[in-house]
Every structure is written in structure tokens, then in C-alpha cells.
Write an enzyme that holds these catalytic residues in place. Sequence first.
Site, PDB file in Angstrom:
ATOM      1  N   GLY A  23       0.824  -1.214   0.000  1.00  0.00           N
ATOM      2  CA  GLY A  23       0.000   0.000   0.000  1.00  0.00           C
ATOM      3  C   GLY A  23       0.848   1.249   0.000  1.00  0.00           C
TER       4      GLY A  23
ATOM      5  N   ALA B 123       2.707   2.814  -5.262  1.00  0.00           N
ATOM      6  CA  ALA B 123       2.398   1.858  -6.339  1.00  0.00           C
ATOM      7  C   ALA B 123       1.089   1.128  -6.059  1.00  0.00           C
ATOM      8  CB  ALA B 123       3.539   0.865  -6.500  1.00  0.00           C
TER       9      ALA B 123
ATOM     10  N   VAL C 114       9.408   8.181   0.389  1.00  0.00           N
ATOM     11  CA  VAL C 114       9.954   9.285  -0.400  1.00  0.00           C
ATOM     12  C   VAL C 114       9.274   9.220  -1.771  1.00  0.00           C
ATOM     13  CG1 VAL C 114      12.180   9.801   0.635  1.00  0.00           C
ATOM     14  CG2 VAL C 114      11.932   7.785  -0.794  1.00  0.00           C
TER      15      VAL C 114
ATOM     16  N   LYS D 104       5.583  22.397 -10.175  1.00  0.00           N
ATOM     17  CA  LYS D 104       6.950  22.121 -10.637  1.00  0.00           C
ATOM     18  C   LYS D 104       7.034  22.375 -12.143  1.00  0.00           C
ATOM     19  CE  LYS D 104      10.203  18.293 -11.233  1.00  0.00           C
ATOM     20  NZ  LYS D 104      10.471  16.866 -11.031  1.00  0.00           N
TER      21      LYS D 104
ATOM     22  N   PRO E  14      11.939  24.876 -25.605  1.00  0.00           N
ATOM     23  CA  PRO E  14      12.504  26.221 -25.753  1.00  0.00           C
ATOM     24  C   PRO E  14      12.036  26.812 -27.089  1.00  0.00           C
ATOM     25  CG  PRO E  14      14.231  24.561 -25.372  1.00  0.00           C
ATOM     26  CD  PRO E  14      12.952  23.842 -25.642  1.00  0.00           C
TER      27      PRO E  14
HETATM   28  P1  FAD Z   1       6.831   1.070  -0.903  1.00  0.00           P
HETATM   29  O1  FAD Z   1       6.528   2.486  -0.641  1.00  0.00           O
HETATM   30  O2  FAD Z   1       8.058   0.497  -0.267  1.00  0.00           O
HETATM   31  O3  FAD Z   1       5.578   0.233  -0.441  1.00  0.00           O
HETATM   32  C1  FAD Z   1       5.651  -1.141  -0.214  1.00  0.00           C
HETATM   33  C2  FAD Z   1       4.366  -1.612   0.441  1.00  0.00           C
HETATM   34  O4  FAD Z   1       4.401  -3.020   0.562  1.00  0.00           O
HETATM   35  C3  FAD Z   1       4.118  -1.037   1.823  1.00  0.00           C
HETATM   36  O5  FAD Z   1       2.762  -0.718   1.983  1.00  0.00           O
HETATM   37  C4  FAD Z   1       4.472  -2.213   2.728  1.00  0.00           C
HETATM   38  O6  FAD Z   1       3.778  -2.169   3.960  1.00  0.00           O
HETATM   39  C5  FAD Z   1       3.996  -3.374   1.872  1.00  0.00           C
HETATM   40  N1  FAD Z   1       4.603  -4.643   2.219  1.00  0.00           N
HETATM   41  C6  FAD Z   1       5.890  -5.040   2.028  1.00  0.00           C
HETATM   42  N2  FAD Z   1       6.061  -6.281   2.526  1.00  0.00           N
HETATM   43  C7  FAD Z   1       4.863  -6.670   3.015  1.00  0.00           C
HETATM   44  C8  FAD Z   1       4.402  -7.839   3.674  1.00  0.00           C
HETATM   45  N3  FAD Z   1       5.219  -8.860   3.956  1.00  0.00           N
HETATM   46  N4  FAD Z   1       3.109  -7.893   4.069  1.00  0.00           N
HETATM   47  C9  FAD Z   1       2.254  -6.861   3.815  1.00  0.00           C
HETATM   48  N5  FAD Z   1       2.644  -5.732   3.199  1.00  0.00           N
HETATM   49  C10 FAD Z   1       3.928  -5.635   2.823  1.00  0.00           C
HETATM   50  N6  FAD Z   1       9.724   8.570  -7.258  1.00  0.00           N
HETATM   51  C11 FAD Z   1       9.279   9.659  -7.920  1.00  0.00           C
HETATM   52  O7  FAD Z   1       8.427   9.529  -8.805  1.00  0.00           O
HETATM   53  N7  FAD Z   1       9.769  10.894  -7.615  1.00  0.00           N
HETATM   54  C12 FAD Z   1      10.748  11.083  -6.707  1.00  0.00           C
HETATM   55  O8  FAD Z   1      11.138  12.207  -6.451  1.00  0.00           O
HETATM   56  C13 FAD Z   1      11.277   9.948  -6.060  1.00  0.00           C
HETATM   57  N8  FAD Z   1      12.285  10.063  -5.166  1.00  0.00           N
HETATM   58  C14 FAD Z   1      12.796   8.925  -4.596  1.00  0.00           C
HETATM   59  C15 FAD Z   1      13.933   9.015  -3.761  1.00  0.00           C
HETATM   60  C16 FAD Z   1      14.485   7.857  -3.212  1.00  0.00           C
HETATM   61  C17 FAD Z   1      15.713   7.957  -2.369  1.00  0.00           C
HETATM   62  C18 FAD Z   1      13.877   6.610  -3.440  1.00  0.00           C
HETATM   63  C19 FAD Z   1      14.435   5.364  -2.817  1.00  0.00           C
HETATM   64  C20 FAD Z   1      12.760   6.519  -4.241  1.00  0.00           C
HETATM   65  C21 FAD Z   1      12.228   7.651  -4.846  1.00  0.00           C
HETATM   66  N9  FAD Z   1      11.148   7.579  -5.706  1.00  0.00           N
HETATM   67  C22 FAD Z   1      10.701   8.683  -6.358  1.00  0.00           C
HETATM   68  C23 FAD Z   1      10.479   6.306  -5.939  1.00  0.00           C
HETATM   69  C24 FAD Z   1       9.203   6.247  -5.131  1.00  0.00           C
HETATM   70  O9  FAD Z   1       9.481   6.431  -3.764  1.00  0.00           O
HETATM   71  C25 FAD Z   1       8.531   4.905  -5.331  1.00  0.00           C
HETATM   72  O10 FAD Z   1       8.454   4.606  -6.689  1.00  0.00           O
HETATM   73  C26 FAD Z   1       7.119   4.947  -4.811  1.00  0.00           C
HETATM   74  O11 FAD Z   1       7.099   5.405  -3.501  1.00  0.00           O
HETATM   75  C27 FAD Z   1       6.489   3.596  -4.886  1.00  0.00           C
HETATM   76  O12 FAD Z   1       6.965   2.763  -3.884  1.00  0.00           O
HETATM   77  P2  FAD Z   1       6.270   1.364  -3.743  1.00  0.00           P
HETATM   78  O13 FAD Z   1       4.824   1.586  -3.507  1.00  0.00           O
HETATM   79  O14 FAD Z   1       6.673   0.526  -4.891  1.00  0.00           O
HETATM   80  O15 FAD Z   1       6.982   0.730  -2.469  1.00  0.00           O
END
Ligand code: FAD
Length: 502
Positions: A14, A17, A48, A79, A101
Site C-alpha cells: 500500500g 504503487a 519518499v 513544478k 525552448p
Molecule cells: P513502498 O513504498 O516500499 O511500499 C511497499 C508496500 O508493501 C508497503 O505498503 C508495505 O507495507 C507493503 N509490504 C511489504 N512487505 C509486506 C508484507 N510482507 N506484508 C504486507 N505488506 C507488505 N519517485 C518519484 O516519482 N519521484 C521522486 O522524487 C522519487 N524520489 C525517490 C527518492 C528515493 C531515495 C527513493 C528510494 C525513491 C524515490 N522515488 C521517487 C520512488 C518512489 O518512492 C517509489 O516509486 C514509490 O514510492 C512507490 O513505492 P512502492 O509503492 O513501490 O513501495
Amino acid sequence: MQHEPIRSIVIVGGGTAGWIAASALSKFLPKSIRITLVESEAIGTVGVGEATIPQIRRLNASLGLDEDAFIRATQASFKLGIEFVNWGQIGDHYLHTFGDPGINLANLHFHHYWLRARAEGSTASLWDFSLHHKVAYANKFGRLDRVGNSSMTGLAYAFHFDAGLYAAFLRRVAEAAGVTRVEGKIERVILDSEAGLIGSVALDRGEVIEGDLFIDCSGFRGMLIGEALGVGYRDWSKWLPCNRALAVACERADPLLPYTRATARDAGWQWRIPLQHRTGNGHVFCDSFIAEDDAHRTLVENLDGAMLGEPRPLRFTTGCREKFWYKNCISLGLASGFLEPLESTSIHLIQSNISRLIELFPTRAFEPAAIAEYNRRVGHEFELIRDFLILHYHQTSRGDSEFWRYCANMEIPDSLAAKMELFRGNGLLHKDAEDLFRESSWVQVMVGQGLQPAGYHAMADRLSTEQLAGFLKDVRSLIDRAEASLPGHAEFIEAHCRSDRQ
Ligand code: FAD
């Protein structure tokens, strides 16, 4: 024979993504498909991901979100691009804006006219002809589709926002559309057929959640696609070596800039993302070239407000999955790969891959041709973005640290080398329909990083010297008039979409 339709989808995770997937799938698929999202508050999200690119406006519009309500709910600011400081060489800066541009004339990109003027002695920079540049550095903003009745397009924009608040906002949208959220930690992924499909996931409290189609949004660990199904990872760190980040928010500093800043440091770079209620900061670095203590010090010494908490460490490997869709599992977000955040592309990749999934939506036969097509398209988009990011590191004159010497001298993918060679000649540009970054982005970053073409396209010589001077003057006066008509960025937010939660 017609194949059986998908009856249920389980989204694991959650974060941004998971909730983008839940809100888009619940909006576009038939209500008969049951959608369940499992997330664990104890595990949390990466938290983040605060800077976006203009494509996010399409996602928000397709979900029916009111833009001002979304801005208020996520403490967002506008932005217009990213300012790159110290990348080509120390002391340099340029803005990679979201706009073109100048004005393209007679089907020829504007930069050729600019290059011709330079060849004839002009000292004007490419950005002297950029509306976005003028508006961004005046700290202004407005919703401007077109400049007067000219052929100059108006302001393309994206947002800086609080990623946690965005996920919460989308959660409300998805739950209202019928998505069921389950709180709990998944302990096991159960493969239950001879074909090795995922049948269910089991929570630590014993509950088992079955599904036909599984979306892995579990973050970097890729619990389904990697751990359960064994799909490997393509490691691109030889080209994009940064593998660590320290992230911290600080108090808001005025003026509220309408752009992200990315400042190159000795072994990486530092981001600055202005939001309504605070400024997000982070230092992205490579641990082979700098110790964490030094990276920490660099971040903390370069903040423009008091820190709100301690810097949070993150580790990653730039690259992507060998396959993004395997059997009945599709990976999205960090589970599918991570291209470091230099051009804010991760959230875009989530939304573009959801669109592809909807377009190629399977039945319970999981048609191999649809899976192959999905994997081909996603892999290609990852590679195109990868090349664009490498350009920022490789095209540099910096030789002041081991990190920058490595980047300047590393071998680059042939695909990128060909693009740079094409531009180096007469400023020509490659075209690829799947490339997220349009020609104007490539031009701005190539020129901004110091890659100057030797010549320009012959068509630019169709104008006489006087016509060329008149054209360039007209472009500048259009920009001046448009900029003068706009309010300040903070003023615009105050009038239309200020968040109540300060
Ligand atoms: P996560 O946010 O890690 O979510 C994972 C989910 O899975 C969580 O809800 C967690 O609870 C759940 N989960 C995991 N394991 C289990 C389990 N065993 N049981 C139940 N639930 C579980 N993107 C941009 O577009 N712009 C930016 O400026 C940007 N800056 C970034 C800077 C950094 C340093 C990093 C690392 C990333 C950045 N990103 C950026 C990427 C962005 O943060 C991610 O693409 C976005 O947050 C999506 O993350 P996610 O949902 O894939 O994963």
C-alpha cells in the site's frame, strides 16, 4: 473457446504503487472483479517520492481527481522543471524544463535556429528563449495553455507533493470505488498449481487471501515476483552507481520555488523539493566513493531550514526485473525496478505500467503473447529512461573527484552513445515513440551538460539574417509578456489551492 475471465485481483503493498494500482484498476475494470489490497503498517512504505513529471496530471484526470483538491490534500506545490547545479562543471547550472525552448518553425526544432545564431556570433543561451525558464526563475506560476494567440505552447507542469498524503488520498478514492483493504503482514506466498501460479498469500495471523491475478507492490524486496517466483534483477549500477540515499525534511524556506533542485556533490547529488508545509531533501550517493558519515555531513550542511527529524537511510540498486510480468504476477513500483530519482520517473513508471496492464489485461489463461508484449514495452521504457539518466553523469567536464572521473570515463550503452553522436554532429535527435523524454528534454540536458553540436540543420539557413534576428526577438518578447502577466507561485497557491493543514 473463450477463456475464463479474471475474478479477483490481490495487490500486495500500500505504497504509492499499490494505491495507484488500486485506484486505477477499480476505476477501469468491471465491478465484478474483486480487488483486495494488503498492506502492513508495521512494515510501512518507503515514504519518499515527492517530485513528479507532467504525466501525473493525466493519471489524476483519468481518476477524476479535482486538481486543486488533490493539491490541498497533499501539500503540493507546482513544478516547472529541475534545476541542475554543478553537473557539467562546478559553478554551472541549467534548468531541464517541461516545455519546449522557443517555437519550432517550419517543422524544424527551435534549437537549430539558436545554433545558427550562435554560429553567427550571438551569445544568447538556449534558455533565453524558454518560457518555463523565465517563469521559474521569477518564482511565478499560472495555468497557461498557450501564449496569447501565438503558436507558443504555455506552461507544462507537474507537482511536488507529500508521498504519504498522496497514497492516503488515493486510498480514499480506491476504497470509495469498492477496493477492500486488509491490514496485515504477509508471511508466505503459496504457489498452488502445477503451472506454478500464485494461488494465495498467507498473513502472519493465519488468514489466507486467494486471487487470480497478483500485483506485487511490496517495494524493493519484490516479495512475489522475486522471492516467490524467482525472477532475477538486471543490475545497472556500473552505469548508475549511486546506491544509497539519506532523506530528511526541513522547515519551509521562502520563496516557494516552482522547481526541484538537484545539486551535484562529490559522490552523488542532493535534491531539494519545496512543498507547501516543508522542504524535502535527500543526498543520493555511491558508497564506494564516500563514507556514510561524510554523506550525512554533506546533506546536513546544505539545508536551508531547520531539520525536522533525523536523516533516514535508504539502500537501492539501480536496475529492473528480468521480467515485469511472470505467470499471474505483475510487479509495479519498486518491486519492478528502480531508476534512481534524478528525473523523478518512478511514479510515472507505475502509471504507465498500469495503463499497459489495462490495455493487455489477461484472462485466466494468462496469454503468453500479452505477457511478452507487456515485458517488451516495459523493458524498453526502462532502458530509454536509463540512457537519459546516464547522460547526466557521463556528459560532464568534472574531474574533481574519483566519482566524477569514473562517470566521465565509464563505458556507456551503445544506444546512448549513438544518441550523443547524432547530436554532436548537427544537433540531430533520435526519435522513439516509447521514449518518455521528448526531443526538447534531450536537447536541454545535452546542451546543459556541455554537449555542443558542431553544426545545425540546413533548413535553419532558409531565414535571412534579418528574419532570424526578428524571429528570435519575437520569441523573447512573447515570453516577457507572458511572464509579466503571471502571479507569484506562492500567491497562486494561496488564491487557488492552499492546504489548510499547515
Ligand atoms: P513502498 O513504498 O516500499 O511500499 C511497499 C508496500 O508493501 C508497503 O505498503 C508495505 O507495507 C507493503 N509490504 C511489504 N512487505 C509486506 C508484507 N510482507 N506484508 C504486507 N505488506 C507488505 N519517485 C518519484 O516519482 N519521484 C521522486 O522524487 C522519487 N524520489 C525517490 C527518492 C528515493 C531515495 C527513493 C528510494 C525513491 C524515490 N522515488 C521517487 C520512488 C518512489 O518512492 C517509489 O516509486 C514509490 O514510492 C512507490 O513505492 P512502492 O509503492 O513501490 O513501495
